[in-house]
Design an enzyme around this catalytic site. Structure first.
Site, PDB file in Angstrom:
ATOM      1  N   SER A  15     -71.440  29.664  42.912  1.00  0.00           N
ATOM      2  CA  SER A  15     -72.616  28.868  43.272  1.00  0.00           C
ATOM      3  C   SER A  15     -72.923  29.160  44.734  1.00  0.00           C
ATOM      4  O   SER A  15     -72.045  29.657  45.459  1.00  0.00           O
ATOM      5  CB  SER A  15     -72.288  27.379  43.113  1.00  0.00           C
ATOM      6  OG  SER A  15     -73.287  26.572  43.707  1.00  0.00           O
ATOM      7  N   ASN A  51     -68.089  30.986  33.124  1.00  0.00           N
ATOM      8  CA  ASN A  51     -69.280  30.185  33.427  1.00  0.00           C
ATOM      9  C   ASN A  51     -69.024  28.679  33.336  1.00  0.00           C
ATOM     10  O   ASN A  51     -69.666  27.900  34.050  1.00  0.00           O
ATOM     11  CB  ASN A  51     -70.412  30.584  32.472  1.00  0.00           C
ATOM     12  CG  ASN A  51     -71.524  29.567  32.448  1.00  0.00           C
ATOM     13  OD1 ASN A  51     -72.391  29.535  33.317  1.00  0.00           O
ATOM     14  ND2 ASN A  51     -71.501  28.673  31.451  1.00  0.00           N
ATOM     15  N   TYR A  61     -66.712  19.858  44.340  1.00  0.00           N
ATOM     16  CA  TYR A  61     -67.428  20.994  43.728  1.00  0.00           C
ATOM     17  C   TYR A  61     -67.513  22.168  44.710  1.00  0.00           C
ATOM     18  O   TYR A  61     -67.231  23.315  44.354  1.00  0.00           O
ATOM     19  CB  TYR A  61     -68.825  20.516  43.321  1.00  0.00           C
ATOM     20  CG  TYR A  61     -69.662  21.546  42.594  1.00  0.00           C
ATOM     21  CD1 TYR A  61     -69.490  21.762  41.229  1.00  0.00           C
ATOM     22  CD2 TYR A  61     -70.637  22.287  43.253  1.00  0.00           C
ATOM     23  CE1 TYR A  61     -70.263  22.689  40.546  1.00  0.00           C
ATOM     24  CE2 TYR A  61     -71.423  23.218  42.588  1.00  0.00           C
ATOM     25  CZ  TYR A  61     -71.235  23.419  41.235  1.00  0.00           C
ATOM     26  OH  TYR A  61     -71.998  24.338  40.555  1.00  0.00           O
ATOM     27  N   VAL A  62     -67.889  21.860  45.951  1.00  0.00           N
ATOM     28  CA  VAL A  62     -68.001  22.908  46.980  1.00  0.00           C
ATOM     29  C   VAL A  62     -66.642  23.582  47.181  1.00  0.00           C
ATOM     30  O   VAL A  62     -66.547  24.819  47.244  1.00  0.00           O
ATOM     31  CB  VAL A  62     -68.544  22.312  48.303  1.00  0.00           C
ATOM     32  CG1 VAL A  62     -68.311  23.259  49.472  1.00  0.00           C
ATOM     33  CG2 VAL A  62     -70.032  21.979  48.164  1.00  0.00           C
ATOM     34  N   ALA A  63     -65.583  22.790  47.247  1.00  0.00           N
ATOM     35  CA  ALA A  63     -64.238  23.359  47.428  1.00  0.00           C
ATOM     36  C   ALA A  63     -63.887  24.255  46.235  1.00  0.00           C
ATOM     37  O   ALA A  63     -63.360  25.359  46.404  1.00  0.00           O
ATOM     38  CB  ALA A  63     -63.209  22.242  47.574  1.00  0.00           C
ATOM     39  N   GLY A  95     -68.207  28.122  28.444  1.00  0.00           N
ATOM     40  CA  GLY A  95     -69.324  27.183  28.618  1.00  0.00           C
ATOM     41  C   GLY A  95     -70.593  27.748  28.002  1.00  0.00           C
ATOM     42  O   GLY A  95     -71.688  27.581  28.549  1.00  0.00           O
TER      43      GLY A  95
HETATM   44  N1  LIG Z   1     -77.181  24.110  37.298  1.00  0.00           N
HETATM   45  C1  LIG Z   1     -77.091  24.526  38.558  1.00  0.00           C
HETATM   46  O1  LIG Z   1     -77.951  24.223  39.412  1.00  0.00           O
HETATM   47  C2  LIG Z   1     -75.940  25.404  38.979  1.00  0.00           C
HETATM   48  C3  LIG Z   1     -75.990  25.988  40.250  1.00  0.00           C
HETATM   49  C4  LIG Z   1     -74.946  26.796  40.655  1.00  0.00           C
HETATM   50  C5  LIG Z   1     -73.885  27.052  39.806  1.00  0.00           C
HETATM   51  N2  LIG Z   1     -73.860  26.471  38.589  1.00  0.00           N
HETATM   52  C6  LIG Z   1     -72.692  26.771  37.737  1.00  0.00           C
HETATM   53  O2  LIG Z   1     -73.112  27.376  36.541  1.00  0.00           O
HETATM   54  C7  LIG Z   1     -72.194  27.081  35.492  1.00  0.00           C
HETATM   55  C8  LIG Z   1     -72.943  26.525  34.296  1.00  0.00           C
HETATM   56  O3  LIG Z   1     -73.589  25.326  34.701  1.00  0.00           O
HETATM   57  P1  LIG Z   1     -74.770  24.624  33.870  1.00  0.00           P
HETATM   58  O4  LIG Z   1     -75.698  24.073  34.877  1.00  0.00           O
HETATM   59  O5  LIG Z   1     -75.250  25.514  32.797  1.00  0.00           O
HETATM   60  O6  LIG Z   1     -73.930  23.380  33.287  1.00  0.00           O
HETATM   61  P2  LIG Z   1     -73.971  22.599  31.895  1.00  0.00           P
HETATM   62  O7  LIG Z   1     -73.278  21.310  32.151  1.00  0.00           O
HETATM   63  O8  LIG Z   1     -75.352  22.596  31.340  1.00  0.00           O
HETATM   64  O9  LIG Z   1     -73.060  23.509  30.948  1.00  0.00           O
HETATM   65  C9  LIG Z   1     -71.682  23.675  31.178  1.00  0.00           C
HETATM   66  C10 LIG Z   1     -70.976  24.021  29.880  1.00  0.00           C
HETATM   67  O10 LIG Z   1     -69.578  24.177  30.156  1.00  0.00           O
HETATM   68  C11 LIG Z   1     -68.832  23.502  29.152  1.00  0.00           C
HETATM   69  N3  LIG Z   1     -67.523  23.099  29.685  1.00  0.00           N
HETATM   70  C12 LIG Z   1     -67.277  22.180  30.653  1.00  0.00           C
HETATM   71  N4  LIG Z   1     -65.954  22.039  30.845  1.00  0.00           N
HETATM   72  C13 LIG Z   1     -65.347  22.891  29.975  1.00  0.00           C
HETATM   73  C14 LIG Z   1     -63.981  23.200  29.694  1.00  0.00           C
HETATM   74  N5  LIG Z   1     -62.969  22.579  30.329  1.00  0.00           N
HETATM   75  N6  LIG Z   1     -63.701  24.134  28.746  1.00  0.00           N
HETATM   76  C15 LIG Z   1     -64.723  24.740  28.071  1.00  0.00           C
HETATM   77  N7  LIG Z   1     -66.032  24.499  28.303  1.00  0.00           N
HETATM   78  C16 LIG Z   1     -66.340  23.577  29.242  1.00  0.00           C
HETATM   79  C17 LIG Z   1     -69.701  22.297  28.772  1.00  0.00           C
HETATM   80  O11 LIG Z   1     -69.331  21.768  27.507  1.00  0.00           O
HETATM   81  C18 LIG Z   1     -71.090  22.920  28.809  1.00  0.00           C
HETATM   82  O12 LIG Z   1     -71.440  23.496  27.568  1.00  0.00           O
HETATM   83  C19 LIG Z   1     -71.187  26.097  36.094  1.00  0.00           C
HETATM   84  O13 LIG Z   1     -70.028  26.811  36.513  1.00  0.00           O
HETATM   85  C20 LIG Z   1     -71.919  25.543  37.296  1.00  0.00           C
HETATM   86  O14 LIG Z   1     -71.039  25.079  38.292  1.00  0.00           O
HETATM   87  C21 LIG Z   1     -74.857  25.660  38.133  1.00  0.00           C
END
Ligand SMILES: NC(=O)c1ccc[n+]([C@@H]2O[C@H](COP(=O)([O-])OP(=O)(O)OC[C@H]3O[C@@H](n4cnc5c(N)ncnc54)[C@H](O)[C@@H]3O)[C@@H](O)[C@H]2O)c1
Length: 254
Positions: free
Chosen positions: A137, A84, A150-152, A15
């Site tokens: 998270s 990520n 998502y939580v699960a 990601g």
């Molecule tokens: N934004 C928040 O508040 C937050 C809080 C806690 C945890 N997170 C976690 O942080 C991580 C990144 O989140 P973000 O907010 O930057 O999200 P985002 O949606 O901005 O970026 C996620 C990236 O992952 C890629 N992706 C999705 N599914 C994919 C797959 N099957 N194979 C390859 N790439 C894939 C997407 O193309 C994207 O580039 C995630 O795991 C999210 O759950 C985010």
């Protein structure tokens, strides 16, 4: 002298083309690592000698295996994996659709298992230790309305982190998780729109509500999260494994 130097290390960040993952990619590059940014979307992104953009779906085992082979062919080794990539889906628990539940579990839980397993095999073979960092998270520790799947999935990530940490400790492979709070990314923007529709609020109201819940008085930047990931990828975290580190501005304290 203290210095977060990752020169000579090869890191995979899933990601990695936007949001938190992209901040991690650039933090690693700044520290001297070679980086592979794996993502579903890598269109029109230009790879360099230090940075390889690679298109793959982390929930597909064949694509993950092929990605690992390409990384070894390109950079010769692997030292660091950051799991990520993730997605979210929102609905009340009683309304969650089976396909949405499966989609979230496939990417967030199965994707972490597939990439960790493939990289751990490689790290064991290299015999020089390594670092696996999972982006869970605070939703891996608490419940939040509308976020059932998502939580699960994020609880699953923390569980798998602990098991891998125990099993890989003898190989000097540290496995830790980061638990971000509320981070300003596209994912969060979308959640505010959909959550707003479901709760009869607008996205700005939800943003204000978000900020009011953070003791430090602001939501996180992607850099706030990358800073802790760099630490977990560095030698300064060599005595830490199996941990879920909150980076939440004080919102979660356990
Ligand atoms: N934004 C928040 O508040 C937050 C809080 C806690 C945890 N997170 C976690 O942080 C991580 C990144 O989140 P973000 O907010 O930057 O999200 P985002 O949606 O901005 O970026 C996620 C990236 O992952 C890629 N992706 C999705 N599914 C994919 C797959 N099957 N194979 C390859 N790439 C894939 C997407 O193309 C994207 O580039 C995630 O795991 C999210 O759950 C985010």
């Amino acid at each position: 002298m203290y210095c977060m130097d990752l020169t000579g290390k090869v890191a995979i960040v899933t990601g990695g083309t936007q949001g938190i993952g992209n901040a991690i990619v650039h933090a690693f590059l700044d520290c001297g690592a070679k980086v592979v940014a794996v993502d579903l979307n890598v269109n029109s992104l230009q790879s360099t000698e230090q940075l390889l953009y690679y298109q793959a779906n982390i929930a597909n085992s064949e694509q993950v295996e092929k990605m690992i082979r390409t990384v070894i062919e390109t950079f010769g080794r692997i030292d660091i994996l950051v799991n990520n990539a993730g997605i979210s889906s929102m609905d009340y628990a009683v309304d969650i659709k089976e396909r949405d539940w499966d989609r979230v579990m496939e990417v967030n839980a199965k994707g972490v298992y597939l990439c960790s397993q493939a990289v751990a095999r490689c790290l064991k073979e290299q015999g020089e230790g390594g670092k696996i960092i999972n982006i869970s998270s605070q939703a891996g520790k608490n419940g939040y309305r509308l976020m059932g799947s998502y939580v699960a999935s994020k609880h699953a990530v923390l569980g798998f982190t602990k098991v891998m940490a125990i099993e890989l400790a003898k190989d000097q492979i540290n496995v830790n998780a980061v638990c971000p709070g509320i981070v300003e990314t596209d994912m969060k923007k979308n959640e505010r729109v959909i959550g707003g529709e479901l709760r009869g609020l607008n996205a700005e109201d939800i943003k204000d509500e978000d900020i009011s819940q953070v003791p430090l008085g602001r939501t996180a930047t992607t850099q706030d999260i990358a800073n802790v990931v760099v630490f977990l990828a560095s030698k300064y975290s060599d005595y830490m494994t199996g941990q879920g580190i909150n980076v939440t501005g004080g919102m979660t304290m356990h």
